[in-house]
Motif scaffolding. Structure first.
Motif, PDB file in Angstrom:
ATOM      1  N   LEU A   1     -40.639  18.062  13.628  1.00 35.08           N
ATOM      2  CA  LEU A   1     -40.667  18.598  14.576  1.00 35.08           C
ATOM      3  C   LEU A   1     -40.523  19.870  13.943  1.00 35.08           C
ATOM      4  O   LEU A   1     -41.429  20.700  13.874  1.00 35.08           O
ATOM      5  N   GLY A   2     -40.246  19.790  12.885  1.00 32.07           N
ATOM      6  CA  GLY A   2     -40.105  20.978  11.815  1.00 32.07           C
ATOM      7  C   GLY A   2     -41.545  21.652  11.408  1.00 32.07           C
ATOM      8  O   GLY A   2     -42.250  23.059  11.488  1.00 32.07           O
ATOM      9  N   LEU A   3     -42.732  20.550  11.391  1.00 34.64           N
ATOM     10  CA  LEU A   3     -44.369  21.565  10.548  1.00 34.64           C
ATOM     11  C   LEU A   3     -44.520  22.276  12.406  1.00 34.64           C
ATOM     12  O   LEU A   3     -45.170  22.839  12.682  1.00 34.64           O
ATOM     13  N   ALA A   4     -44.409  21.361  13.714  1.00 40.40           N
ATOM     14  CA  ALA A   4     -44.381  21.519  15.100  1.00 40.40           C
ATOM     15  C   ALA A   4     -44.133  22.549  15.055  1.00 40.40           C
ATOM     16  O   ALA A   4     -44.487  23.642  16.142  1.00 40.40           O
ATOM     17  N   THR A   5     -42.596  23.092  14.950  1.00 36.76           N
ATOM     18  CA  THR A   5     -42.501  23.984  15.296  1.00 36.76           C
ATOM     19  C   THR A   5     -42.458  25.730  14.487  1.00 36.76           C
ATOM     20  O   THR A   5     -42.584  26.780  15.370  1.00 36.76           O
ATOM     21  N   SER A   6     -42.727  25.086  13.355  1.00 36.47           N
ATOM     22  CA  SER A   6     -43.609  26.294  12.520  1.00 36.47           C
ATOM     23  C   SER A   6     -44.923  26.457  13.304  1.00 36.47           C
ATOM     24  O   SER A   6     -45.048  28.082  13.461  1.00 36.47           O
ATOM     25  N   GLU A   7     -46.193  25.973  14.011  1.00 33.10           N
ATOM     26  CA  GLU A   7     -46.913  26.252  14.637  1.00 33.10           C
ATOM     27  C   GLU A   7     -47.078  26.940  16.140  1.00 33.10           C
ATOM     28  O   GLU A   7     -47.704  27.836  16.210  1.00 33.10           O
ATOM     29  N   ALA A   8     -45.517  26.530  16.423  1.00 38.47           N
ATOM     30  CA  ALA A   8     -45.761  27.146  17.670  1.00 38.47           C
ATOM     31  C   ALA A   8     -45.246  28.603  17.703  1.00 38.47           C
ATOM     32  O   ALA A   8     -45.653  29.561  17.965  1.00 38.47           O
ATOM     33  N   LEU A   9     -44.729  28.687  16.619  1.00 37.98           N
ATOM     34  CA  LEU A   9     -43.776  29.873  16.642  1.00 37.98           C
ATOM     35  C   LEU A   9     -44.864  30.366  15.818  1.00 37.98           C
ATOM     36  O   LEU A   9     -44.993  32.263  16.358  1.00 37.98           O
ATOM     37  N   ILE A  10     -45.732  30.033  15.060  1.00 40.35           N
ATOM     38  CA  ILE A  10     -46.284  30.851  14.595  1.00 40.35           C
ATOM     39  C   ILE A  10     -47.836  30.971  15.567  1.00 40.35           C
ATOM     40  O   ILE A  10     -48.255  32.786  15.417  1.00 40.35           O
ATOM     41  N   GLN A  11     -47.660  30.450  16.439  1.00 38.49           N
ATOM     42  CA  GLN A  11     -49.288  30.761  18.126  1.00 38.49           C
ATOM     43  C   GLN A  11     -48.296  31.720  18.706  1.00 38.49           C
ATOM     44  O   GLN A  11     -49.147  32.597  19.424  1.00 38.49           O
ATOM     45  N   ARG A  12     -46.840  32.171  18.477  1.00 37.52           N
ATOM     46  CA  ARG A  12     -46.240  32.917  19.756  1.00 37.52           C
ATOM     47  C   ARG A  12     -45.874  34.630  18.218  1.00 37.52           C
ATOM     48  O   ARG A  12     -44.528  34.701  18.595  1.00 37.52           O
TER      49      ARG A  12
END
Ligand SMILES: NC(=O)c1ccc[n+]([C@@H]2O[C@H](COP(=O)([O-])OP(=O)(O)OC[C@H]3O[C@@H](n4cnc5c(N)ncnc54)[C@H](OP(=O)(O)O)[C@@H]3O)[C@@H](O)[C@H]2O)c1
Length: 236
Positions: free
Chosen positions: A14-25
């Protein structure tokens, strides 16, 4: 200026996916992890996509590591907009069998608390004043449905205790926001297919992070001191 988000346990799940989603935002993401060297493949994939990331070493179970991490953040950036306390362990099965409450060792509880509760507590204690100074912050404590006192619970005692206590950590800091636009919330991602959740979990990682991103990007005056799943309140 770009918003800065810290994600703990950012190397997988979840930490990696959360990082990716925040980068996209549009966030600059401080990807905090125990062993950045071991995550080179994941980090290179993100870098090749042009992600604005800063991998940093952080073991949330070690107070010195937290202190060193926060000092670097203060020196390099001076502010933090979002803190995602995501790093966590579930080690009850180390005590054997189905990890019955009668088999749980004190050492398992202590070890679990160091990572799941005391780490987030200390990190929040040190990052919160920086947010207060800026008048803005979003803190997301990645808790669990297994923390809920409203349900009858068996097994995985150390994990359950640590996450119920994390909910109280949420409550304690949420009560300190005063007039600042700071929201401190606990979320449950549901049962998610990660190394921790296993392959039979009913939710994808994308579904699991939905509520994390919701709480990380709440608008001004958003909810504070809540426990939610997918942005909907659930019983403590
Ligand atoms: N998956 C689920 O079904 C589920 C359900 C409810 C709640 N959660 C919560 O969601 C969060 C993320 O879990 P996940 O499913 O993504 O689990 P995961 O795939 O096992 O990932 C756990 C992450 O936490 C990191 N971590 C563990 N101890 C650490 C420490 N001392 N310092 C820094 N990082 C540490 C791990 O790093 P290493 O690679 O170094 O070990 C890893 O990055 C956890 O808090 C978990 O309790 C998960």
């Amino acid at each position: 200026m770009k918003k800065i988000a810290i994600v703990t346990g950012a190397n997988r799940g979840l930490g990696l996916a959360t990082s990716e989603a925040l980068i996209q935002r549009g966030f600059k993401v401080i990807m905090a992890m125990r062993s950045p060297d071991k995550a080179q493949k994941e980090l290179n994939v993100l870098k090749m996509k042009g992600a604005d990331i800063v991998p940093m070493k952080l073991d949330v179970s070690q107070e010195k590591s937290i202190n060193d991490f926060v000092e670097t953040i203060k020196k390099e950036y001076g502010f933090v907009d979002v803190l995602i306390n995501n790093a966590g362990i579930l080690i009850d099965s180390d005590d054997g069998g189905n990890a019955s409450v009668f088999k749980t060792k004190a050492s398992t509880i202590q070890k679990t608390f160091n990572t799941n509760t005391i780490g987030p507590f200390l990190l929040t204690q040190k990052i919160f004043p920086m947010m207060k100074q800026e008048g803005y912050g979003r803190i997301v404590n990645v808790s669990s449905g297994m923390a809920q006192l409203s349900e009858s619970q068996t097994a995985s005692a150390a994990y359950r205790l640590s996450k119920t206590a994390l909910n109280m950590v949420t409550n304690l800091f949420a009560s300190e926001v005063g007039d600042a636009d700071i929201c401190v919330n606990a979320i449950s991602p549901g049962w998610v297919r990660t190394d921790m959740g296993g392959p039979h979990a009913d939710r994808s990682v994308e579904q699991g992070i939905k509520g994390i991103i919701w709480a990380a990007t709440l608008p001004k005056g958003g909810p504070n001191g809540t426990f939610t799943r997918d942005g909907e309140k659930i019983p403590w």
